[in-house]
Enzyme design. Structure first.
Site, PDB file in Angstrom:
ATOM      1  CG  ASP A  74      -1.916  -1.152   1.196  1.00 44.34           C
ATOM      2  OD1 ASP A  74      -1.674  -2.125   0.447  1.00 44.34           O
ATOM      3  OD2 ASP A  74      -2.911  -1.115   1.920  1.00 44.34           O
ATOM      4  CD  GLU A  90      -1.533  -5.274   9.743  1.00 44.90           C
ATOM      5  OE1 GLU A  90      -1.926  -4.633  10.742  1.00 44.90           O
ATOM      6  OE2 GLU A  90      -1.949  -5.048   8.595  1.00 44.90           O
TER       7      GLU A  90
END
Ligand code: 2M8
Length: 444
Positions: A175, A417
Site C-alpha cells: 500500500d 501484523e
C-alpha cells in the site's frame, strides 16, 4: 492469552497459530484479521492456505476454491471478496464492482487484483496429496488459474512487453510503500485532499477513519496517504474498471517489481500444474511468460546495483529503495551474480541488515519508520518470500537467520501484523492470519 504469550516449543507455537486461524475462520475462507480486515483478501488467503495445508489439506483447498468464486468473467481475481451484511456496506460501496459487466453475479468483490500467489498455493497444497488426488486437485482449479494468467497478460500487458502493470498501490499489496507515495505525490491532487489532510481537519478525518480505531495512528498510513489512495480508487471506480479509460487518465500505472517477481514464480507453477495433468498451455501465453523473465532484467539499475519498479507511462525506473528490491530472489530467474548483489543488500547493516530482518524499507532511507505500515516494519509474508528465494539460490545461512529472527519476534509477542526491525517490538493488528499461517509453514 494463549496465542500471544509464553510460547516456547515449536509445537506450542503451531498450536497458538492454529488458534489464531480458527478465530478468523469463516467456514470456507479465513479473514486476515477481524478488526482491520473483515473480508477475504486474495494474497492473504494464498499464504493462509500454505499454512493450513500442514494440518487440514481439505480446508486449505477450500481456502483457494472460495477465492475462485470471486473470479470476474474476464479472468481477473479480485483482491477482496466482501462479506455480506449492512455493517460492511461502506466497504462494498467504495468499489461498486457491479459497474463493470465482468463482475461476478453472486458475490460482491473489489475491482482491483493483488499479487498472483494462487499458483504457488495450489502447488504447495498439491505437495500434500498423493498422485491421483493431486491430479484431480489440479484439474479442478486449472481452468480458473489459466483464465487468470491469460487475463494478466491480455489486460495488464497491453504493449506485450512481458511486464504486467498495476493500477493502484493496493494491487501490489504494499500500500504505502515509498515508491508509490513518491510517485503519487508527483501529481496534482484535488484541493479537497490538501484541505482534508491539513492539521486543522485532522481530528475530523481521524473520526471517519476506521483503521485508527483499532491501531495507533503512528502505525498506519498518514491521513494524506489514506486520502490519496482513496481518491485514486474513486477515480478507477468512475472509469467503471475499464482499463482503457483508466490508462487514459490515471495517476498510477506502474510495473511493480514485487508483483512481476511473484508472477514469474506463478508462471513456473502454472507450467508444472499443466504438465501434471497433460494440458498444453497456449503458445501465446508461453511466449509472454518467457518475455517476463527477460523483461525483469530491464528493471535493474546499474548505478545503484538494484532492481526497481518502473513507471508504465514514462518507462522510467522509480529509483526509491524498498523491500521490492529483494523479490527477484523469489522470482528465481535472475543470475547468481544478481542474487549475490541482493544478498549484499540484505547483509548491509545500514540497509536491509537490521537486527530483526527484513525491514520493508532500508534503514538508511529517509522514509524509514520502524512502525509505520509498509514504510519500515518487518512483515512475515515478505520474510517468507525472501526466505524461499534465498533457499532457491543456496543461501541457506541467510535464510536460516531470517527464519530464526522471525521466530524470535513471534515467540515474544505473538502473531502481530508487523514488527519493528530495530528491536522486534510488535505493531498493527494483534492477530494477522498470514503471520500465523506462514509461521506454521516455516516450522513444519
Ligand atoms: C493491506 O491492504 C488493505 C487494502 O488491500 C488495507 O490497507 O486495508 C495490505 O497489507 C495488503 O497487503 C493485505 O493483503 C491487506 C489484508 O491483510 O491489508
Amino acid at each position: 492469552m494463549r496465542y500471544t504469550l509464553g510460547m516456547d516449543e515449536p509445537a506450542e507455537i503451531i498450536a497458538a497459530a492454529k488458534e489464531v486461524l480458527r478465530i478468523s475462520d469463516r467456514g470456507d475462507y479465513t479473514i486476515p484479521a477481524a478488526d482491520l480486515y473483515p473480508h477475504q483478501w486474495l494474497w492473504d488467503s494464498c499464504f493462509i492456505a500454505i499454512g493450513i495445508r500442514h494440518y487440514d489439506v481439505e480446508r486449505a483447498q477450500k481456502e483457494i476454491t472460495s477465492l475462485l468464486r470471486g473470479q470476474w468473467h474476464n479472468g481477473m481475481l479480485p483482491h477482496i471478496i466482501f462479506v455480506s451484511g449492512r455493517e460492511h456496506y461502506r466497504d462494498r460501496e467504495l468499489y461498486r464492482a457491479e459497474l463493470n459487466p465482468n463482475a461476478p453475479d453472486k458475490v460482491s468483490t473489489s475491482g482491483l487484483t493483488q499479487p498472483p500467489m494462487v499458483a504457488e498455493a495450489i502447488v504447495k497444497i498439491g505437495e500434500k496429496l498423493d498422485r491421483a488426488e493431486r491430479r484431480s486437485w489440479y484439474k479442478d482449479v486449472y481452468p480458473a488459474l489459466l483464465k487468470h494468467h491469460l487475463w494478466l497478460y491480455n489486460e495488464r500487458d497491453p504493449h506485450d512487453e512481458g511486464l504486467t502493470l498495476q493500477i493502484h498501490p493496493w494491487e501490489t499489496g504494499l500500500d504505502n510503500t515509498p515508491p508509490w507515495i513518491r510517485s503519487l505525490r508527483e501529481h496534482k491532487f484535488p484541493l479537497w485532499i490538501k484541505i482534508a489532510s491539513s492539521n486543522f481537519l485532522k481530528p475530523l478525518v481521524n473520526l471517519i477513519r476506521r483503521d485508527t480505531r483499532f491501531v495507533r495512528s503512528n502505525e498506519r498510513l498518514t491521513n494524506f496517504e489514506t486520502l490519496v489512495l482513496y481518491s485514486e480508487q474513486m477515480r478507477i471506480r468512475r472509469k467503471a474498471y475499464d482499463i482503457d479509460k483508466i490508462l487514459d487518465d490515471s495517476l498510477f500505472a506502474i510495473e511493480d517489481l514485487t508483483f512481476n517477481s511473484i508472477l514469474i514464480r506463478a508462471n513456473h507453477n502454472l507450467k508444472k500444474i499443466a504438465k501434471t495433468i497433460d494440458k498444453k498451455l497456449p503458445e501465446k501465453l508461453l511466449a509472454s511468460m518467457h518475455k517476463t523473465e527477460a523483461a525483469l532484467e530491464t528493471l535493474w539499475d546499474e548505478a545503484t546495483s538494484q532492481y526497481y519498479s518502473r513507471n508504465f507511462v514514462t518507462h522510467n525506473l522509480i529509483i526509491e529503495p524498498s523491500i521490492a528490491a529483494l523479490m527477484p530472489l523469489y522470482a528465481g530467474c535472475i543470475t547468481r551474480e544478481r542474487a549475490k548483489e541482493i544478498v549484499k543488500l540484505l547483509r548491509d547493516k545500514k540497509s536491509f541488515g537490521a537486527k530483526f530482518p527484513v525491514p520493508s524499507v532500508p534503514l538508511n532511507s529517509d522514509w524509514f519508520d520502524p512502525y509505520r505500515y509498509w514504510q519500515g516494519p518487518v512483515w512475515i509474508n515478505t520474510n517468507w518470500l525472501i526466505i524461499k528465494g534465498l533457499e532457491r539460490y543456496g543461501f541457506e545461512e541467510e535464510a536460516e537467520h531470517i527464519k530464526l529472527q522471525t521466530l524470535q519476534m513471534i515467540k515474544k509477542s505473538g502473531f502481530y501484523e508487523y514488527f519493528s526491525p530495530l528491536d522486534g517490538s510488535p505493531a498493527g493488528s494483534k492477530t494477522l492470519s498470514w503471520s500465523a499461517a506462514l509461521m506454521i509453514d516455516l516450522l513444519s
